[in-house]
Design a protein around this motif. Structure first.
Motif, short mmCIF file in Angstrom:
data_model
loop_
_atom_site.label_atom_id
_atom_site.label_comp_id
_atom_site.label_asym_id
_atom_site.label_seq_id
_atom_site.Cartn_x
_atom_site.Cartn_y
_atom_site.Cartn_z
N LEU A 80 13.25 -2.83 -6.23
CA LEU A 80 13.94 -2.22 -5.10
C LEU A 80 13.63 -0.74 -5.01
CD1 LEU A 80 17.73 -2.09 -6.13
CD2 LEU A 80 15.86 -2.32 -7.71
N ASP A 81 14.01 -0.10 -3.92
CA ASP A 81 13.69 1.31 -3.77
C ASP A 81 14.48 2.13 -4.78
OD1 ASP A 81 16.01 2.90 -2.22
OD2 ASP A 81 15.93 0.85 -1.48
N ALA A 82 13.88 3.27 -5.16
CA ALA A 82 14.43 4.07 -6.27
C ALA A 82 15.83 4.59 -5.96
CB ALA A 82 13.49 5.24 -6.57
N ASP A 120 0.82 -1.21 0.00
CA ASP A 120 0.00 0.00 0.00
C ASP A 120 0.85 1.26 0.00
OD1 ASP A 120 -2.50 -1.21 0.01
OD2 ASP A 120 -2.55 -1.39 2.19
N ASN A 121 0.23 2.35 -0.48
CA ASN A 121 0.77 3.71 -0.33
C ASN A 121 2.19 3.83 -0.86
OD1 ASN A 121 0.76 6.40 0.36
ND2 ASN A 121 1.25 6.06 2.51
N ARG A 122 2.39 3.34 -2.08
CA ARG A 122 3.70 3.43 -2.73
C ARG A 122 3.51 3.89 -4.16
NH1 ARG A 122 7.50 3.63 0.64
NH2 ARG A 122 9.05 2.48 -0.57
N TRP A 123 4.48 4.66 -4.65
CA TRP A 123 4.56 4.96 -6.09
C TRP A 123 5.63 4.02 -6.65
CZ3 TRP A 123 2.75 9.60 -8.96
CH2 TRP A 123 3.18 9.61 -10.29
N ILE A 124 5.18 3.06 -7.42
CA ILE A 124 6.08 2.04 -7.95
C ILE A 124 6.14 2.19 -9.46
CG2 ILE A 124 6.55 -0.43 -8.12
CD1 ILE A 124 4.81 -0.80 -5.61
N VAL A 172 10.77 8.81 -13.54
CA VAL A 172 10.83 7.67 -12.64
C VAL A 172 11.68 8.02 -11.42
CG1 VAL A 172 11.65 5.29 -12.39
CG2 VAL A 172 10.43 5.99 -14.46
N ALA A 173 12.84 8.63 -11.64
CA ALA A 173 13.72 9.01 -10.53
C ALA A 173 13.07 10.06 -9.63
CB ALA A 173 15.05 9.51 -11.06
N ASP A 174 12.30 10.97 -10.21
CA ASP A 174 11.71 12.06 -9.45
C ASP A 174 10.53 11.64 -8.58
OD1 ASP A 174 13.35 14.18 -9.98
OD2 ASP A 174 12.10 15.07 -11.53
N TYR A 175 9.74 10.67 -9.03
CA TYR A 175 8.48 10.39 -8.36
C TYR A 175 8.40 9.04 -7.64
CZ TYR A 175 6.58 14.49 -10.65
OH TYR A 175 6.35 15.79 -11.05
N SER A 176 9.33 8.15 -7.88
CA SER A 176 9.17 6.77 -7.42
C SER A 176 9.62 6.56 -5.98
CB SER A 176 9.97 5.82 -8.31
OG SER A 176 9.57 5.94 -9.66
N CYS A 195 17.21 10.50 -5.17
CA CYS A 195 17.58 10.52 -6.59
C CYS A 195 16.78 11.54 -7.37
CB CYS A 195 17.41 9.13 -7.19
SG CYS A 195 15.76 8.40 -6.98
N ARG A 196 16.04 12.40 -6.68
CA ARG A 196 15.25 13.44 -7.35
C ARG A 196 16.17 14.53 -7.90
NH1 ARG A 196 12.44 16.45 -4.28
NH2 ARG A 196 10.89 17.03 -5.84
N GLU A 197 15.79 15.07 -9.06
CA GLU A 197 16.59 16.10 -9.71
C GLU A 197 16.86 17.29 -8.80
OE1 GLU A 197 15.48 19.27 -13.10
OE2 GLU A 197 15.63 17.21 -13.87
N GLN A 198 15.83 17.78 -8.12
CA GLN A 198 15.99 18.96 -7.28
C GLN A 198 16.98 18.70 -6.15
OE1 GLN A 198 12.31 20.60 -5.82
NE2 GLN A 198 13.33 21.95 -4.37
N ASP A 199 16.90 17.53 -5.51
CA ASP A 199 17.81 17.21 -4.41
C ASP A 199 19.25 17.08 -4.90
OD1 ASP A 199 15.74 17.23 -2.61
OD2 ASP A 199 15.38 15.08 -2.72
#
Length: 286
Positions: free
Chosen positions: A221-223, A27-31, A202-206, A264-268
């Motif tokens: 696995l986690d992003a 539950d409650n995951r963006w995959i 994918v990197a930004d939202y997962s 792994c988000r672009e902004q970070d």
């Protein structure tokens, strides 16, 4: 809703398109589901929805086997929403209100409940109530796409499948649509399964990534782990690194140091590497 697949395989037209897939979707995951064309991504999500009923193996929902018909074929799951490519092509009613009322009506809502549900969903997809009186053909392509998506969300799905939902959109519209989905996912505490070729999205939202290759699930696995620690898996599957992560790797090579980032988000990544890059440039300018 927890989905569990145990040794699921699919053959279509005499060809093996999914091979011995075992995984658990919480539950409650963006995959995000990634892989080259023909890797099995779309087949996988169609199996979850029940659009490909003839499978080998087992699918369980909350530890219970999925319902099947007399032939043993799995049935379409109403708790799983599905947004196809170009969802606006599926609109068929004469007004926006009638289009949005269709889903809650078949769920047995009263007229007042239908109106309330529609008024609640419109702001979530960035539309105003004034749009309800219009015929869909009077709207822009972006508005029609949001109407089609709202129709799916009105079914109150516990899992939402997005199969390349941003195809044909410019970068700004694509980003706005994905932010809308992320907000819905977090506010409702639901799961999104996102099939995409845009590796940066994918990197930004997962939260997690499922990597498919030649019909097999290479890794789930986690992003952050995939993009920052296991990049060789992407290379194995014939996929590139997102550009911000490539820049991060390049700067690590140039400086000879490991640069820790929050995600792994672009902004970070840019927030972390820009000061290091500026310091490096200033050193050479002195």
């Amino acid at each position: 809703m927890v989905l569990e697949l145990n040794h699921v395989s699919v053959n279509l037209a005499g060809k093996s398109v999914l091979k011995d897939i075992s995984c658990t979707i919480h539950d409650n995951r963006w995959i995000s589901i990634i892989g080259q064309t023909g890797a099995g991504k779309s087949t996988f999500v169609k199996v979850l929805k029940g659009l490909i009923p003839d499978i080998q193996g087992e699918i369980r929902i909350n530890e219970q086997p999925v319902p099947t018909d007399r032939k043993g074929f799995i049935q379409v799951n109403p708790d799983i929403g599905f947004v196809f490519q170009f969802p606006e092509h599926q609109i068929f009613e004469t007004t926006v209100y009638k289009e949005l009322a269709f889903a809650p009506k078949i769920r047995g809502y009263s007229p007042s409940q239908i109106t309330e549900a529609i008024h609640q969903i419109l702001p979530q997809v960035g539309l105003s109530q004034e749009i309800l009186q219009y015929a869909p053909f009077q709207l822009s392509g972006g508005q029609r796409r949001r109407i089609a998506i709202a129709s799916v969300l009105l079914m109150n799905p516990k899992v939402l499948i997005l199969d390349e939902p941003t195809v044909g959109l410019d970068p700004q519209s694509r980003a706005a649509l994905l932010r809308m989905f992320k907000t819905w996912q977090q506010q409702e505490g639901r799961t999104i399964l996102f099939v995409s070729h845009h590796i940066g999205d994918v990197a930004d939202y997962s939260d997690e990534v499922m990597l498919f290759h030649e019909g097999k699930l290479l890794e789930h696995l986690d992003a952050r782990t995939l993009f920052l620690q296991r990049a060789e898996l992407l290379e194995k599957a014939g996929l590139p690194l997102p550009e911000p992560i490539s820049l991060l790797k390049l700067l690590e090579e140039l400086t000879g140091r490991t640069i820790e980032v929050e995600s792994c988000r672009e902004q970070d990544i840019f927030t972390r590497i820009l000061p290091i890059w500026n310091d490096r440039r200033n050193t050479y300018d002195q």
